[in-house]
Design a protein around this motif. Structure first.
Motif, mmCIF file in Angstrom:
data_model
loop_
_atom_site.group_PDB
_atom_site.id
_atom_site.type_symbol
_atom_site.label_atom_id
_atom_site.label_comp_id
_atom_site.label_asym_id
_atom_site.label_seq_id
_atom_site.Cartn_x
_atom_site.Cartn_y
_atom_site.Cartn_z
ATOM 1 N N ARG A 65 0.829 -1.241 -0.103
ATOM 2 C CA ARG A 65 -0.188 0.073 0.021
ATOM 3 C C ARG A 65 0.878 1.070 0.040
ATOM 4 O O ARG A 65 0.651 2.245 -0.636
ATOM 5 C CB ARG A 65 -1.086 -0.099 1.292
ATOM 6 C CG ARG A 65 -1.918 -1.115 1.035
ATOM 7 C CD ARG A 65 -2.435 -1.431 2.395
ATOM 8 N NE ARG A 65 -3.491 -0.260 3.171
ATOM 9 C CZ ARG A 65 -4.762 -0.186 2.857
ATOM 10 N NH1 ARG A 65 -5.542 -1.227 2.110
ATOM 11 N NH2 ARG A 65 -5.399 0.784 3.253
ATOM 12 N N ILE A 68 -0.514 -0.264 8.019
ATOM 13 C CA ILE A 68 -1.696 -0.425 7.346
ATOM 14 C C ILE A 68 -2.835 -0.160 8.758
ATOM 15 O O ILE A 68 -2.804 -0.372 9.714
ATOM 16 C CB ILE A 68 -1.929 -1.901 6.974
ATOM 17 C CG1 ILE A 68 -3.125 -2.041 6.127
ATOM 18 C CG2 ILE A 68 -1.513 -3.039 7.983
ATOM 19 C CD1 ILE A 68 -3.427 -3.415 5.365
ATOM 20 N N GLY A 69 -3.878 0.510 8.186
ATOM 21 C CA GLY A 69 -5.025 0.751 9.024
ATOM 22 C C GLY A 69 -4.926 2.222 9.380
ATOM 23 O O GLY A 69 -6.088 3.056 9.448
ATOM 24 N N ASP A 128 -3.088 4.176 7.437
ATOM 25 C CA ASP A 128 -2.910 4.807 6.013
ATOM 26 C C ASP A 128 -4.068 5.217 5.547
ATOM 27 O O ASP A 128 -4.119 5.782 4.255
ATOM 28 C CB ASP A 128 -2.112 4.012 5.239
ATOM 29 C CG ASP A 128 -2.527 2.493 5.066
ATOM 30 O OD1 ASP A 128 -3.799 2.333 5.462
ATOM 31 O OD2 ASP A 128 -2.044 1.863 4.149
ATOM 32 N N GLY A 129 -5.513 4.944 6.161
ATOM 33 C CA GLY A 129 -6.499 5.365 5.236
ATOM 34 C C GLY A 129 -6.693 6.752 4.931
ATOM 35 O O GLY A 129 -7.492 7.342 4.041
ATOM 36 N N ILE A 157 -7.719 4.473 -6.931
ATOM 37 C CA ILE A 157 -7.313 4.869 -5.450
ATOM 38 C C ILE A 157 -8.100 3.975 -4.554
ATOM 39 O O ILE A 157 -7.703 3.623 -3.552
ATOM 40 C CB ILE A 157 -7.310 6.206 -5.019
ATOM 41 C CG1 ILE A 157 -6.308 7.211 -5.919
ATOM 42 C CG2 ILE A 157 -7.281 6.510 -3.864
ATOM 43 C CD1 ILE A 157 -6.512 8.396 -6.058
ATOM 44 N N MET A 158 -9.569 3.979 -4.860
ATOM 45 C CA MET A 158 -10.425 3.139 -4.034
ATOM 46 C C MET A 158 -9.995 1.635 -4.252
ATOM 47 O O MET A 158 -10.031 0.983 -2.941
ATOM 48 C CB MET A 158 -11.803 3.356 -4.677
ATOM 49 C CG MET A 158 -12.399 4.533 -4.109
ATOM 50 S SD MET A 158 -13.909 5.070 -4.855
ATOM 51 C CE MET A 158 -15.015 3.949 -4.544
ATOM 52 N N SER A 202 -7.046 1.151 -1.964
ATOM 53 C CA SER A 202 -7.175 0.816 -0.615
ATOM 54 C C SER A 202 -7.697 -0.587 -0.069
ATOM 55 O O SER A 202 -7.975 -0.693 1.220
ATOM 56 C CB SER A 202 -8.233 1.967 -0.127
ATOM 57 O OG SER A 202 -9.654 1.756 -0.740
ATOM 58 N N THR A 203 -8.092 -1.449 -1.000
ATOM 59 C CA THR A 203 -8.725 -2.563 -0.585
ATOM 60 C C THR A 203 -7.651 -3.709 -0.368
ATOM 61 O O THR A 203 -7.727 -4.637 -0.014
ATOM 62 C CB THR A 203 -9.726 -3.038 -1.626
ATOM 63 O OG1 THR A 203 -9.111 -3.305 -2.804
ATOM 64 C CG2 THR A 203 -10.772 -2.017 -1.774
ATOM 65 N N VAL A 204 -6.278 -3.371 -0.880
ATOM 66 C CA VAL A 204 -5.320 -4.154 -1.013
ATOM 67 C C VAL A 204 -4.727 -4.535 0.366
ATOM 68 O O VAL A 204 -4.285 -3.511 1.087
ATOM 69 C CB VAL A 204 -4.045 -3.593 -1.902
ATOM 70 C CG1 VAL A 204 -2.841 -4.672 -1.840
ATOM 71 C CG2 VAL A 204 -4.484 -3.565 -3.408
ATOM 72 N N PRO A 205 -4.602 -5.718 0.665
ATOM 73 C CA PRO A 205 -4.091 -6.204 2.047
ATOM 74 C C PRO A 205 -2.620 -6.024 1.971
ATOM 75 O O PRO A 205 -2.099 -6.260 1.230
ATOM 76 C CB PRO A 205 -4.706 -7.538 2.344
ATOM 77 C CG PRO A 205 -4.884 -8.085 0.991
ATOM 78 C CD PRO A 205 -5.074 -6.922 0.155
ATOM 79 N N GLU A 206 -1.909 -6.163 3.174
ATOM 80 C CA GLU A 206 -0.758 -5.776 3.483
ATOM 81 C C GLU A 206 0.140 -7.361 3.800
ATOM 82 O O GLU A 206 0.097 -7.334 5.038
ATOM 83 C CB GLU A 206 -0.420 -4.802 4.387
ATOM 84 C CG GLU A 206 1.178 -4.434 4.188
ATOM 85 C CD GLU A 206 1.614 -3.741 3.210
ATOM 86 O OE1 GLU A 206 2.541 -4.192 2.184
ATOM 87 O OE2 GLU A 206 1.017 -2.477 2.911
ATOM 88 N N TYR A 207 0.317 -8.148 3.009
ATOM 89 C CA TYR A 207 0.982 -9.091 3.402
ATOM 90 C C TYR A 207 1.746 -10.076 2.141
ATOM 91 O O TYR A 207 1.462 -9.622 1.184
ATOM 92 C CB TYR A 207 0.010 -10.417 3.955
ATOM 93 C CG TYR A 207 -0.948 -10.837 3.105
ATOM 94 C CD1 TYR A 207 -0.655 -12.039 2.275
ATOM 95 C CD2 TYR A 207 -2.337 -10.619 2.943
ATOM 96 C CE1 TYR A 207 -1.510 -12.493 1.318
ATOM 97 C CE2 TYR A 207 -3.320 -11.050 2.023
ATOM 98 C CZ TYR A 207 -2.732 -12.046 0.954
ATOM 99 O OH TYR A 207 -3.916 -12.315 0.438
ATOM 100 N N SER A 208 2.528 -10.752 2.499
ATOM 101 C CA SER A 208 3.376 -11.357 1.667
ATOM 102 C C SER A 208 3.315 -13.065 1.852
ATOM 103 O O SER A 208 3.639 -13.404 2.974
ATOM 104 C CB SER A 208 4.688 -11.003 1.343
ATOM 105 O OG SER A 208 5.577 -11.232 2.500
#
Lengths: 148, 120
Positions: free
Chosen positions: A16, A76-77, A79-80, A124-125, A128-134
């Protein structure tokens, strides 16, 4: 040295953060462009230019871009706010073009407004739904030995 | 600009800002939740083999201890059997000696009698 810095940046930004930084830098550049090379009488933006000059509206892009780029380094959280700031300038521009269509000043404005709403706000919307993990790498499969 | 146009414009602005802001806020919360779940799952996957190995080590230790106990018991049983066989041989010799001397020995214990008849 260069790769180490790039790796540090990528680790600290995450997925993100990368798009937030890209969007933020882009917005700042767009806003600076309005100030450095002023546009004379831009078509379809009368709603904005009737209030104040486009050079003043440019600060909306610069401030929103700065907020977006700064949010890239937040967890994350939190950064909204960056995504919210990122959708403000293109939304304002889209509404200005939409108003130009309503008043009949700029017929092409509907398409420009839709372009801002999809290629900017929509992207952009989605981001904003992309989660942060690998996903961790797959464990290496057992290989067949060569000895008989 | 007519009133209708202004109302339309304000409605559109509210729709874009309100809808976009709401969507972005909700999406961020959901993405954060998914991220937490994924990180927990990754941590679980990475620590599970260790926990498994620890449980297996406890099991292995138990098996080793039981094997050792079992071996000791087998040894003791074997020694007792040898002594019993030697004792039976001895009493048989004594019984023979008493017969030859004209003495009738006491009747055997019921367990010994049963063993002589049934073999168990």
């Amino acid at each position: 040295m260069r790769t180490a810095a790039a790796r540090w940046l990528r680790l600290h930004l995450g997925r993100r953060g990368q798009i937030l930084l890209i969007l933020g830098i882009g917005k700042i550049c767009w806003g600076v462009g309005f100030i450095v090379t002023p546009q004379q009488d831009p078509a379809g933006l009368d709603l904005l230019t009737d209030r104040c000059s486009l050079a003043s509206w440019a600060w909306l892009w610069i401030v929103a871009g700065a907020v977006t780029a700064t949010s890239a380094f937040l967890r994350i959280g939190r950064d909204g706010w960056g995504f919210m700031a990122a959708i403000v300038p293109p939304s304002v521009w889209a509404i200005a073009y939409f108003s130009a269509v309503l008043t009949g000043e700029y017929a092409r404005g509907a398409f420009v407004a839709l372009w801002y709403l999809t290629s900017h706000v929509g992207v952009i919307m989605w981001a904003s739904t992309v989660p942060e993990y690998s996903v961790p790498p797959l464990p290496r499969r057992a290989r067949k030995g060569k000895a008989p | 600009m007519s009133v209708t146009e202004i109302v339309t414009l304000i409605t559109a602005a509210l729709g874009v800002f309100g809808g976009g802001g709401f969507f972005v806020a909700r999406a961020t919360v959901r993405a954060a939740r998914v991220t937490t779940a994924a990180q927990e799952a990754i941590a679980r996957i990475q620590t599970e083999p260790q926990a498994e190995a620890q449980r297996f080590a406890v099991l292995q230790a138990t098996v080793n201890r039981l094997d050792e106990d079992n071996g000791q018991l087998r040894g003791r049983v074997s020694r007792v059997e040898s002594v019993l066989r030697a004792f039976a041989w001895t009493t048989d010799r004594w019984a023979g000696q008493m017969h030859r001397a004209g003495i009738e020995p006491e009747p055997v214990h019921p367990l010994v009698d049963e063993y002589n008849r049934a073999g168990v």
